[in-house]
Design an enzyme around this catalytic site. Structure first.
Site, PDB file in Angstrom:
ATOM      1  N   ARG A 180       0.830  -1.219   0.000  1.00 11.00           N
ATOM      2  CA  ARG A 180       0.000   0.000   0.000  1.00 11.00           C
ATOM      3  C   ARG A 180       0.861   1.264   0.000  1.00 11.00           C
ATOM      4  NH1 ARG A 180      -2.178  -3.715  -1.258  1.00 11.00           N
ATOM      5  NH2 ARG A 180      -4.100  -4.655  -0.499  1.00 11.00           N
ATOM      6  N   SER A 231     -11.405  -1.362   3.015  1.00  9.50           N
ATOM      7  CA  SER A 231     -10.682  -1.706   4.238  1.00  9.50           C
ATOM      8  C   SER A 231     -10.264  -0.427   4.953  1.00  9.50           C
ATOM      9  CB  SER A 231      -9.438  -2.535   3.911  1.00  9.50           C
ATOM     10  OG  SER A 231      -9.804  -3.756   3.303  1.00  9.50           O
ATOM     11  N   GLU A 301      -6.018   2.956   6.426  1.00  5.31           N
ATOM     12  CA  GLU A 301      -5.774   2.865   4.991  1.00  5.31           C
ATOM     13  C   GLU A 301      -6.591   3.926   4.279  1.00  5.31           C
ATOM     14  OE1 GLU A 301      -6.565  -0.439   1.537  1.00  5.31           O
ATOM     15  OE2 GLU A 301      -5.385  -1.041   3.278  1.00  5.31           O
TER      16      GLU A 301
END
Length: 307
Positions: A180, A231, A301
């Protein structure tokens, strides 16, 4: 003179055909369905418009924010005193790349659309991305992934505009992809214009079936029926965010209209009428509880835009 007045005057003279929205509610442009009005929102149709916009917006203090489908954003209810540039409305062209087994897609193209195009071309490698709700620009920036696949596995090259340098063409290696994360995560002023995906020949029927199966898994395990930003937390090293949250007994925890999903604890959902404050407070409660009980820090996130 305010930045928006300067901006209005400049666009009227230099980009008269550019579509601009005034005081546009961000709740219409985020999957959370949360967010107050952006002073100005521009919807460029060509990459040249985007580059000109970025250069001028930075010069006049408009603090440009580039968005795609807004699937990873939580925006403040009081709105944004800045220019939002939406790439998803028109900068979303997809087509064959210049080399065999490649696909080119602009920043605003959805991953589902790119995966579908690749399937029709008989190219495999993007099946994992079919159910990811974001667009190419955001996916490249954060090295989006699912079900064992990541952008770094399929990106051949990305065209990225750096305000102080111009356009650079970066290979996957130069993008410094990690979980990420990429080179662009630490350079928010840089903007992906398009990406070229290196894929492999495959059977369209097999590719389509794989995408169907992965989508079924997603529907079965994730709360797709409610607004969310996917998420909520990154995966902590050695753990799974949803598992930690569930083990702490937080499934179903509610603050106002925001709730830890009863279907998948890794998702914070909007049960109806959730505010920015509801979601941020719930995120803080989750972080505090998980840290206190397990010693693990949960890093969001979701990208939180406060102003």
């Amino acid at each position: 003179m305010s930045w928006e007045t300067e901006f209005d005057n400049w666009t009227a003279e230099y980009l008269p055909d550019l579509r601009i929205l005034c005081n546009e509610p961000m709740s219409r442009h985020t999957s959370f369905r949360i967010g107050g009005p952006a002073k100005r929102m521009a919807l460029p149709e060509r990459r040249e418009q985007l580059v000109l916009l970025l250069d001028y917006a930075l010069a006049c203090g408009a603090r440009p924010l580039i968005i795609g489908n807004g699937t990873n954003l939580l925006v403040a209810d009081q709105g944004l005193d800045r220019l939002v540039i939406d790439t998803s409305s028109a900068l979303n062209r997809t087509g064959p790349g210049e080399q065999p087994s490649t696909v080119m897609a602009e920043a605003g193209a959805t991953l589902a659309r790119v995966a579908d195009f690749a399937c029709r071309q008989g190219l495999t490698g993007l099946e994992f991305a079919h159910g990811i709700p974001g667009t190419v620009g955001g996916a490249v920036c954060m090295n989006a992934g699912a079900y064992g696949g990541e952008m770094k596995q399929v990106i051949q090259e990305a065209a990225v505009f750096f305000p102080q340098e111009g356009v650079r063409f970066l290979t996957a290696e130069k993008m410094a992809f990690d979980y990420r994360h990429s080179l662009l995560t630490d350079q928010p002023e840089a903007v992906v214009l398009y990406a070229v995906f290196r894929l492999a020949p495959g059977e369209p029927e097999t590719i389509r079936e794989t995408m169907r199966q992965l989508m079924e898994r997603r529907r079965a395990s994730q709360p797709l029926e409610l607004p969310s930003a996917g998420s909520t937390f990154k995966r902590p090293e050695g753990h799974y965010a949803g598992t930690l949250i569930e083990q702490c007994g937080l499934k179903g925890l509610t603050v106002g209209g925001a709730q830890v999903s009863e279907k998948h604890a890794g998702f914070v959902v909007n049960r109806g009428g959730a505010t920015f404050a509801d979601v941020t407070e719930l995120i803080c409660q989750i972080q505090h509880c998980v840290l206190e009980r397990t010693g693990v820090h949960m890093e969001p996130e979701v990208k939180i835009i406060r102003s």
